[in-house]
Design an enzyme around this catalytic site. Sequence first.
Site, PDB file in Angstrom:
ATOM      1  N   SER A 137      94.062  19.204  62.021  1.00  0.00           N
ATOM      2  CA  SER A 137      93.883  17.829  61.703  1.00  0.00           C
ATOM      3  C   SER A 137      94.014  17.486  60.450  1.00  0.00           C
ATOM      4  CB  SER A 137      92.735  17.332  62.319  1.00  0.00           C
ATOM      5  OG  SER A 137      92.420  15.928  62.074  1.00  0.00           O
ATOM      6  N   TYR A 150      83.548  16.887  64.148  1.00  0.00           N
ATOM      7  CA  TYR A 150      84.970  17.044  64.381  1.00  0.00           C
ATOM      8  C   TYR A 150      85.472  17.488  63.166  1.00  0.00           C
ATOM      9  CZ  TYR A 150      89.700  15.486  65.183  1.00  0.00           C
ATOM     10  OH  TYR A 150      91.213  15.257  65.293  1.00  0.00           O
TER      11      TYR A 150
END
Length: 261
Positions: A137, A150
């Site tokens: 990501s 995350y």
Amino acid sequence: MTVTGAAAGIGYAIAKRFAADGCRIAIVDLDEERACVAAASIAEVTGGQTLAATADVAELESCRAAHDRIVSEFGPVSVLVNNAGIMSQRLGRVETLPPEHFDQMLAIHVRGAVNWARLVTSAMREAKFGRIINISSGNAKLAVPYRLAYVTAKKAILGITEALALETARDGITVNAILPGYIATQTLLDRADAGILDKDSFAERTPVGRWGRPDEIARAAAFLADADSGFITGSTLVVDGGITIRGDPNEDLSHPPTPIG
């Protein structure tokens, strides 16, 4: 070819792209019904062979059962895309972050990628060919506050990629990561519709002036999986419209600045 978390979003786009290219596609997802719908949809659109397999990527034995089924129907996995993941559902300071939330995020993103790599590498070594592609990501490069779990999980994906690339480099296996920016998946579009995020501001912040499309990530995966990409390993391919290299204070990039002095 096997894609985890492929019932929707980026994983679905990757599976669809490879099916269109003539690959037999195994769609692995925790949601059996959605996996079956996705497999049927891709088969109908592309005419390719698809298989839906259910697995909890965080649990090795669950992955093993899905892997064994895939091998029995399609043969050894030569291309693996570790895409399965979840987004932060709870934001907050580190002192308020529940331990179970942190553990779940790492279990799915990190342990999940390792579980599937563990299952496919032996056959890849024997065949002297393999492609493992891990989906990270933009938050692995451009951290954001209150999303510690995350960001940590997606950063760890890059470590897995580099370490595993070195471990398998002499076996004809490449291991690479794709680092997407803001991609217009249905999940993020739903968040925009709900007012959780401002779609227009993210587009404006991205230097190319728009969100990315899932098929653009699929194109990057196809490149890394190609037999001619065998000299690329341990790399991270950033597909983000330039957002993670942007260091200016959100200036208007559409017009040159007025000279000073």
